[in-house]
Motif scaffolding. Sequence first.
Motif, mmCIF file in Angstrom:
data_model
loop_
_atom_site.group_PDB
_atom_site.id
_atom_site.type_symbol
_atom_site.label_atom_id
_atom_site.label_comp_id
_atom_site.label_asym_id
_atom_site.label_seq_id
_atom_site.Cartn_x
_atom_site.Cartn_y
_atom_site.Cartn_z
ATOM 1 N N VAL A 164 0.876 -1.172 0.000
ATOM 2 C CA VAL A 164 0.000 0.000 0.000
ATOM 3 C C VAL A 164 0.910 1.217 0.000
ATOM 4 N N GLY A 165 0.737 2.108 -0.994
ATOM 5 C CA GLY A 165 1.600 3.266 -1.114
ATOM 6 C C GLY A 165 0.827 4.565 -1.211
ATOM 7 N N ASP A 166 1.502 5.661 -0.865
ATOM 8 C CA ASP A 166 0.882 6.986 -0.865
ATOM 9 C C ASP A 166 1.961 8.007 -1.206
ATOM 10 N N VAL A 167 1.756 8.732 -2.303
ATOM 11 C CA VAL A 167 2.709 9.764 -2.713
ATOM 12 C C VAL A 167 2.288 11.104 -2.119
ATOM 13 N N ALA A 168 3.242 11.878 -1.620
ATOM 14 C CA ALA A 168 2.935 13.191 -1.061
ATOM 15 C C ALA A 168 2.367 14.096 -2.142
ATOM 16 N N GLY A 169 1.276 14.785 -1.816
ATOM 17 C CA GLY A 169 0.661 15.694 -2.767
ATOM 18 C C GLY A 169 -0.470 15.037 -3.537
ATOM 19 N N HIS A 214 10.316 18.091 -3.523
ATOM 20 C CA HIS A 214 9.059 18.249 -2.787
ATOM 21 C C HIS A 214 8.129 17.040 -2.935
ATOM 22 N N ARG A 215 8.665 15.900 -3.266
ATOM 23 C CA ARG A 215 7.844 14.696 -3.382
ATOM 24 C C ARG A 215 8.541 13.548 -2.655
ATOM 25 N N PHE A 216 7.746 12.733 -1.966
ATOM 26 C CA PHE A 216 8.285 11.511 -1.385
ATOM 27 C C PHE A 216 7.188 10.454 -1.403
ATOM 28 N N VAL A 217 7.580 9.231 -1.146
ATOM 29 C CA VAL A 217 6.662 8.103 -1.253
ATOM 30 C C VAL A 217 6.620 7.352 0.070
ATOM 31 N N ALA A 218 5.435 7.183 0.606
ATOM 32 C CA ALA A 218 5.229 6.328 1.770
ATOM 33 C C ALA A 218 4.769 4.962 1.261
ATOM 34 N N LEU A 219 5.389 3.905 1.766
ATOM 35 C CA LEU A 219 5.075 2.570 1.267
ATOM 36 C C LEU A 219 5.093 1.566 2.413
ATOM 37 N N LEU A 220 4.010 0.817 2.544
ATOM 38 C CA LEU A 220 3.917 -0.288 3.490
ATOM 39 C C LEU A 220 3.974 -1.583 2.685
#
Length: 348
Positions: A164-169, A214-220
Motif C-alpha cells: 500500500v503506497g501513498d505519494v505526497a501531494g 518536494h515529493r516523497f513516497v510512503a510505502l507499506l
Amino acid sequence: IEQEGGFPLGYGLCGAAARDLKPIRVPDVLEDPRYVRFRHAEVEIRSELAIPLISHGRLVGVLDLESVEYDSFTAEHERMLSALASHIGSALENARLYETVRREELRLEEDLSAARKIQTGLLPRRAPACATLEIGFAHQAAWELSGDFFDFLEYPDGRLAVAVGDVAGKGTAAALLASLSVGILRSQILQSRGRPSEILARMNEHLRSLEIEHRFVALLLGVWEPDSRRLRLADSGVPQPMVFRDGRLQGVDVLGVPLGRLEDLSYAEELVSLRPGDVVVMVSDGVEDCVDPAGRAFGREGVERTLRRIGGKSATEIAAALAAASREHSLGSQGELDDRTIVVLRAK
C-alpha cells in the motif's frame, strides 16, 4: 451575399474603419472610392456605417450596418453605436476567450480521462487466490488521478507481497510518481525477491537518485509466508498496519522514513504470526485522517468500530465496509479530500 476568405486591413469601408480605428459613416457608398461593391440581383447597398470594436486597446472586429436606402444612418446612430462599441467588443472578446478556455478544458478532461484509465489499469483488478489468506481491497481517488497505489505480487516459491503506497501531494505529479513507484516496486521484487526491508531500502535509493523535489513516497510492504503463516512487514510512512484479533485492534510498530528524501536509509521489519480468523488492515492516511463536519477524524477508533461490527465477514466485505464507513464519516465535511486505499488480509 456569400463571401469567401477575408479582406486585408484597409480594404473597403470595414477595412478602413479597422485600420484607422475610427467610425466611418457614408451617406452614399456609390460615391465613396473605398466602397467595395458586391453585385446582387435583389440587393443594392446605398449607405453604410462601420464602427470598430475595441477591447482593452485591441481591435477585435468591426460592427458594420448597411442599408438599401440613401443616407439611412444619422450622426445620432453613429454616437449611440460608438458608445456601445466598447461593450460589444468586450462581450465578443469574452465569448472568444470562453471558447478558447472551454476547448482547453475539454482537451484536459480527455487527457485526464485517458490518464485515469491508464493508471487504473496499472492497479490490480482482483486479488490473487491464496490457500491460506483472503484478500480484499478498496480504492477511492479524491481527484481524477490518485497518488495512492496498491499491489499484489506473487513469488515463485509461493510467498505473496502486498503493498500500500501513498505519494505526497495530489494531482498529475503525484499520480505519475505513484505509477513510477509501482513499476520500481515490481522490478525490485521480480529481480531480487528480497525481504521487505531490503526492497524499501533499494527503492529509497532509486527514488532519491531521480531528485524529484518536494515529493516523497510512503510505502507499506508485507510479505506473506504461507508455510509459517507469518506476515513480514516493513513500512516507510504509511499508517501502522493493524491486526484485529479476539475483538481487539492492535497496531504493528514498523514505521520508517518515507522513500526518496534521504540517503542510506535502513528499515526495520516485524514478523506477525496469524491464526485463522485474524484480520490485518492496511490503509493509506486518507482513511484515518478524513474528518466529519465537526472536525473529528475517523481515526483508528473508526476502523476498530467498523471491525467490531463486521469483523467476522470476508476480507472483501471488510474492505468495502471500511471504505463505506470512512466515506459516510466525511459526508458534509468542508475539509480537503484525500485518496483512500484499504487492503484487508484475513488468515484462513
